[in-house]
Design an enzyme around this catalytic site. Structure first.
Site, short mmCIF file in Angstrom:
data_model
loop_
_atom_site.label_atom_id
_atom_site.label_comp_id
_atom_site.label_asym_id
_atom_site.label_seq_id
_atom_site.Cartn_x
_atom_site.Cartn_y
_atom_site.Cartn_z
CD GLU A 133 87.42 72.97 96.04
OE1 GLU A 133 86.81 73.67 96.53
OE2 GLU A 133 87.79 73.22 94.49
NE ARG B 100 92.43 71.22 82.35
CZ ARG B 100 91.88 70.61 83.76
NH1 ARG B 100 91.75 71.69 84.12
NH2 ARG B 100 90.62 69.54 83.75
CE LYS C 90 89.90 67.83 91.84
NZ LYS C 90 89.64 68.20 93.63
#
Length: 793
Positions: A276, A496, A506
């Protein structure tokens, strides 16, 4: 595409016990909802309420082992079991193997029965005869080992000749015959045998070489992508969608859909890296790139770089440009650069189709009401509104006739589902915000949950790979594709990347940057890829680190940052040339070197550089005034100290031994401003200590002055993400700027991208703040390597 049958009511313990299952197995089955649902379906298909223990155990095995890609044939297999045509585990294992390979294709009964021994009768006389033969062949070993003989091995030899024979009868016959041959057990037969140690080969005298021995790497270590199936194998079910009313959707591609997909892709692996564009990429994204781009490269396929740009408020062109540039820097080449917004029209049309099917509706609940109703597992008041009404309202949403926040389009999934990601997720919301890529054409934007799986399908992605927190979204992912009859990619989640002493969120990284806790997204203390690059870390070292930790699903491990530093050092040790810089200079005057004399010495750029090549060396001037580190001098000497002290000698690297003869103080008695020393031009003295140093390049000319930035861990705690006050955990000493460091003259030509080992100090790289008048170096990593002592793991 869907095996959408309704599961029977949940089983009771009494039902399972009636199947002949033991108490423990039955109780364990009931606490596993998936096993319970499968077992209930198997019992319903069998049409029985009780059975023999041997039949019950086989049915239980079907419930737990049956291949999802061949569910259409499960009733047939159950019929073979209930009618005792398949009556032992060996036959069942053969049947399951055959059905796995057959999948949903039509079943060849003749080949099936032959493969699993249907109709084959092995009499007790045949078993007895074969046992006699096997024992005769192994008689020498039997007499030698007696009751320590491996009975399982003997059973295996019989099974090879009679694969469908009764395993229990075989074992009993072997034990009976062994007792007849060997007689009663002796005391020695009851003693557990001691395993013989392998004899060590005789030592051969040879030159000792220090070589670290290690187990040969596994196939997965050599090629971490072997765990992923081929595109042509994507007709199997590996996800079942359980509904609160007992329905089960078993999502898989039909033969026709898969063939259409394979024709479009040429059978190639197609992956995507879908960030994104709302921030800079960090090292966790490097793992995603390694998996997405790496799998496509290893299989000679293609990987899209797809910008998941469904939120126009958070996305910026700055981030899009950075992501494209950093992907290339990491060594990856996208097949195509696409945007989710490229598919907005397709997504809209599919949303209309969903409404027409009665699988989506326009809702007017607020965000707070939606949350409340989800928690209470209550349907929205607008859930069952007429299809035509939802179609008109959705059109009004598209045309901008409804206020922002006044309506959403929701998927009609399962509000009573225990998985909240099946609770009628939002597909579209209204936002009167221009889109960075699509402009102002749209005022309704699809959600991630709606768009992600759909674009995967539209781009014919073969492997949809994401991190484990998306695992609970898998039912919703497949629900939408099944509902619309679209091609379904193979979904697989990996753990992760969590690294100590840093922040990977983020959102929190954005806060560190915007609140100026750090100096931008490329601050060398951050593990953003831009920060790592600025610090002097290469893409090669990052990818080596990622390969070293592997592609795993274990989600509990916190990787120590030392492990990353190990891979950084390993590469820089091979690629960074050596040079000398003094951080905190202490002046040393060489009293026995004549004034004005400068001796040009050679410093080695690499320890193993060829001695006969001029490029292996850099020039180091030695003059009457040299500078050493302040920490390399002390007034009191000791046995474990190898620096300079009054009356003590030390070797200047690449130069001569010097001996301290006098100490000059400033106004403060503790303030040493200068050392007087004599050098040994003959190099007859052999001091243990070796010091780095920098000299005046000419009489009275100050050495090259540079700025050095020293970085430590940004956070004091290993896992600051766990802390409520994580900003209070920032290390106040994470950055130190040294403005008055001295460097050898050859460093004056250093440019951005150059990396060095400053001897005895660490590895350093030229910073972006450097100018021809003022060079700035960042410390990439220190020389110490606590992690490497044990080797990478």
């Amino acid at each position: 595409m869907v095996d959408g049958e309704k599961a029977p009511a949940l089983l009771r313990l009494e039902t399972l016990l009636a199947l002949g299952l033991d108490q423990r197995t039955a109780e364990n089955a009931l606490v596993n909802s998936k096993v319970t649902a499968n077992l209930a379906a198997v019992v319903a298909e069998a049409g029985i309420t009780g059975c023999d223990k041997s039949v019950g155990n086989l049915l239980y095995a079907v419930a737990t082992k049956y291949p999802n890609n061949a569910l259409v044939h499960r009733p047939a297999l159950i019929n073979y079991i209930v009618s005792t045509k398949i009556k032992n585990p060996a036959q069942l294992d053969a049947a399951l193997s055959f059905l796995t390979n057959t999948g949903p294709e039509s079943l060849d009964i003749g080949k099936f029965e032959e493969a699993c021994g249907v109709g084959v009768v092995v009499s007790i006389e045949e078993i007895q005869s074969t046992v006699a033969e096997v024992l005769k062949e192994n008689m020498e070993a039997i007499l030698e080992q007696r009751y320590h003989i491996n009975v399982g091995g003997l059973c295996g030899q019989v099974r090879k000749r009679h694969p469908w024979g009764d395993a229990k009868a075989t074992k009993e016959e072997i034990e009976k015959k062994l007792a007849e041959i060997l007689g009663p057990k002796t005391e020695a037969d009851n003693v557990k045998p001691v395993k013989k140690k392998k004899e060590k080969p005789a030592k051969v005298e040879e030159k000792k070489v220090a070589v670290a021995t290690a187990a040969p790497p596994s196939e997965e270590e050599l090629n971490p992508y072997t765990i992923f199936p081929q595109p042509a194998e994507n007709n199997k079910v590996h996800t079942e969608i359980f509904f609160s009313d007992g329905n089960i959707w078993r999502a898989h591609n039909t033969k026709e859909i898969l063939e259409k997909h394979l024709k479009a892709t040429g059978g190639k692996v197609m992956t995507r890296f879908p960030p994104e564009p709302n921030g800079y990429l960090h090292i966790g994204h490097a793992k995603a790139m390694f998996i997405d781009f790496g799998l496509a490269k290893e299989r000679n396929g293609h990987c899209y770089l797809r910008f998941d740009d469904t939120n126009p408020e958070a996305e910026k062109k700055e981030y899009i440009d950075h992501i494209q540039e950093i992907v290339k820097w990491m060594g990856w080449e996208p097949y195509k650069v696409t945007y989710t917004s490229d598919y907005f029209q397709d997504l809209y049309e599919h949303a209309v189709e969903l409404i027409r099917k009665g699988l989506a509706y326009v809702d007017h609940q607020t965000a707070e009401q939606i949350k409340e109703y989800r928690e209470k597992k209550m349907d929205s008041p607008w859930r069952d509104r007429p299809i035509e009404e939802s179609l008109q309202l959705f059109e009004d949403m598209r045309r901008g006739l409804i206020a922002e926040g006044a309506a959403t389009l929701r998927m009609k999934q399962d509000m009573q589902n225990d998985n909240k990601n099946m609770s009628d997720l939002i597909a579209y919301r209204i936002k009167f915000t221009p889109h960075p890529h699509a402009g102002d054409k749209w005022c309704i934007y699809p959600s991630y949950d709606y768009a992600h799986c759909m674009v995967d399908s539209l781009e014919n992605i073969t492997h949809s790979l994401c991190t484990l927190e998306f695992d609970i979204r898998r039912p919703s992912y497949y629900w939408l594709l099944v509902a619309l009859g679209l091609y379904q990619p193979y979904v697989w989640e990996y753990s992760r990347l969590n690294i100590s002493h840093t922040m990977m969120s983020k959102r929190k990284l954005n806060r560190l940057v915007t609140e100026k806790w750090v100096d931008g997204w490329d601050d060398p203390r951050l593990l953003t890829l831009a920060g790592l690059r600025r610090r002097g870390v290469s893409a090669t070292a990052i990818n080596s680190f990622i390969r070293g930790i592997g592609i795993t699903r274990s989600d509990n491990s916190l990787i120590r940052v030392d492990r990353l530093e190990y891979h950084i050092r390993e590469e820089l040790n091979k690629t960074a040339s050596r040079t000398m810089v003094v951080l905190h200079p202490l002046k040393v005057v060489i009293t026995n070197l004549e004034d004005g004399k400068v001796i040009d010495l050679d410093g080695k750029k690499w320890p193993d550089a060829p001695a006969d090549e001029a490029s292996s060396y850099y020039k180091v001037p030695f003059s009457k005034t040299v500078y050493i580190e302040k920490t390399d001098f002390r007034m009191k000497d000791s046995k474990d100290y190898y620096g300079l002290a009054p009356g003590k000698s030390a070797l200047l690297r690449y130069a001569f031994p010097i001996k301290c003869t006098e100490v000059i103080y400033g106004d403060n008695p503790d303030d040493i401003v200068e050392i007087r020393a004599e050098y040994d031009p003959s190099k007859t003295s052999k001091p243990k200590g070796v010091l780095h140093w920098v000299a005046e390049p000419a009489p009275g000319v100050e050495p090259l002055k540079v700025e050095i930035r020293l970085f430590e861990k940004l956070f004091l705690s290993e896992n600051p993400a766990e802390l409520e006050d994580w900003l209070g955990d920032i290390n106040p000493h994470s950055k130190e700027v040294v403005k008055g460091a001295y460097a050898v003259p050859s460093l004056a030509t250093a440019v951005l991208g150059d990396k060095f080992q400053f001897e005895r100090l660490g590895y350093f790289a030229v910073d972006t703040d450097s100018t021809p008048e003022k060079l700035v170096f960042n410390r990439t990593v220190t020389l110490r390597d606590s992690y490497g002592k044990a080797g990478p793991k």
